[in-house]
Design an enzyme around this catalytic site. Structure first.
Site, mmCIF file in Angstrom:
data_model
loop_
_atom_site.group_PDB
_atom_site.id
_atom_site.type_symbol
_atom_site.label_atom_id
_atom_site.label_comp_id
_atom_site.label_asym_id
_atom_site.label_seq_id
_atom_site.Cartn_x
_atom_site.Cartn_y
_atom_site.Cartn_z
ATOM 1 N N TYR A 57 -91.901 46.564 18.506
ATOM 2 C CA TYR A 57 -92.838 46.425 17.067
ATOM 3 C C TYR A 57 -92.504 47.745 16.508
ATOM 4 O O TYR A 57 -93.296 48.807 16.831
ATOM 5 C CB TYR A 57 -94.232 46.159 17.657
ATOM 6 N N HIS A 120 -89.616 40.676 27.227
ATOM 7 C CA HIS A 120 -89.731 40.236 25.556
ATOM 8 C C HIS A 120 -88.627 39.280 25.311
ATOM 9 O O HIS A 120 -87.350 39.829 24.870
ATOM 10 C CB HIS A 120 -89.839 41.576 25.020
#
Ligand code: NAD
Length: 311
Positions: A57, A120
């Site tokens: 992110y 992820h």
């Protein structure tokens, strides 16, 4: 009043409303330090104890900013980060990168352990590598006391279940699979997780920004018809005098199949509004009207990850 639920078979009790920290990395819009810190501090004060972030992110920005904001508050929260995804198309599920990358995450987060470490977007990796290399590397970090629990995240329900069927995981995070636009997680992943004692985390109650006044960001992978449906929900709720994002969040909070719903947060205003959803009730008539608007695109998905993993 904040409600807490147990995350599967772990000892983690997490708030039903979780703080998704991706917006701290400016993935939806540019944010300012004062507003970011105020959002995090207020959330902690109001009982939001579950924070989810990733080195992906904002290309490490979100982790660093969350670490800064949580300085002095680390012990009050259940901190989750991720490994294996480091850019839009940069994936590395090798044991070497997982281990080295995680040390960098810990530094950015200003802590020496996380409560949950998640691989992820596993649909971008090969099942065999995730099962035989990635997860064992993460378990070694757990044995060293650097990660209390180990989980996986992703979009493809088929892939998440295939991996969790082959290797033990403590939690699964899926996103854009249970909200006003889609509920298919409830028929497949949720019963699977229950049966295996795996904690379930539901992310993106606003369908990554689709069910908001501002609408979807540029990079959103959803087909146009879904974005249009999101805007129709927003207009309908407005006409009924309620806020669509609050309704969308309330719908997810009511879902007992997931321990927590992660909403993307970076401003005090959004934290306040989303906390309000904890107290509100949605009229069944409005839910029926929304269901009618959504019907033509209900449960529409998009491809994500390696072709063999889609589904
Ligand atoms: P979301 O559906 O929660 O939407 C977030 C967007 O809506 C942001 O732009 C936010 O500022 C805005 N917003 C939040 N509250 C609002 C409100 N009350 N009114 C109007 N707008 C509002 O999407 P998300 O951020 O993608 O998902 C939440 C979190 O879940 C992420 O931050 C991340 O932590 C996690 N997540 C993980 C994965 C993964 O692991 N693969 C994928 C998606 C999301």
């Amino acid at each position: 009043m904040m409600e807490y639920r147990q995350l599967g078979g772990t000892e983690l009790r997490i708030s039903v409303l979780g703080f998704g920290a991706s917006p701290l990395g400016d993935v939806f819009r540019k944010t300012e330090p004062a507003e970011r810190n105020a959002a995090v501090h207020f959330a902690v004060d109001q009982g939001i104890n579950f924070f989810d972030v990733s080195p992906y992110y904002g290309l490490t920005l979100a982790e660093a900013r969350l670490g800064e904001a949580l300085e002095g508050r680390r012990e009050k929260v259940v901190l989750a980060t991720k490994c294996g995804r480091y850019g839009d198309s940069e994936f590395d599920f090798s044991a070497k990168r997982i281990t080295a990358g995680f040390e960098e995450s810990l530094k950015r987060l200003r802590t020496d352990y996380v409560d949950l470490l998640q691989a992820h977007d596993v649909e971008f990796g090969h099942v065999q590598q995730v099962v035989e290399e990635t997860l064992p590397a993460m378990r070694r970090l757990q044995e060293q006391g650097k990660a209390r629990y180990v989980g996986i995240t992703g979009y493809s329900l088929k892939n998440l279940m295939e991996i969790a069927g082959k290797a033990k995981v403590d939690s699964i995070l899926s996103y854009c699979r249970y909200n006003l636009l889609i509920t298919d997680m409830d028929q497949s992943l949720a019963p699977f997780a229950r049966e295996h004692g795996i904690g379930l985390i539901n992310a993106s109650p606003l369908h990554m920004g689709i069910i908001t006044e501002r609408g979807a960001p540029e990079w959103h992978p959803a087909p146009q018809a879904l974005r249009d449906a999101g805007q129709r929900i927003v207009a309908l709720c407005k006409a009924r005098g309620v806020d669509a994002s609050e309704v969308a969040l309330r719908f997810c909070l009511d879902y007992a199949g997931a321990a927590s719903t992660l909403v993307g947060l970076s401003s005090l205003g959004h934290v306040e509004r989303n906390l309000k959803a904890l107290e509100m009730k949605v009229e069944p008539e409005l839910l029926r009207e929304i269901a009618e608007v959504v019907a033509p695109v209900k449960d529409v998905t998009w491809p994500s990850g390696l072709e063999e993993n889609c589904g």
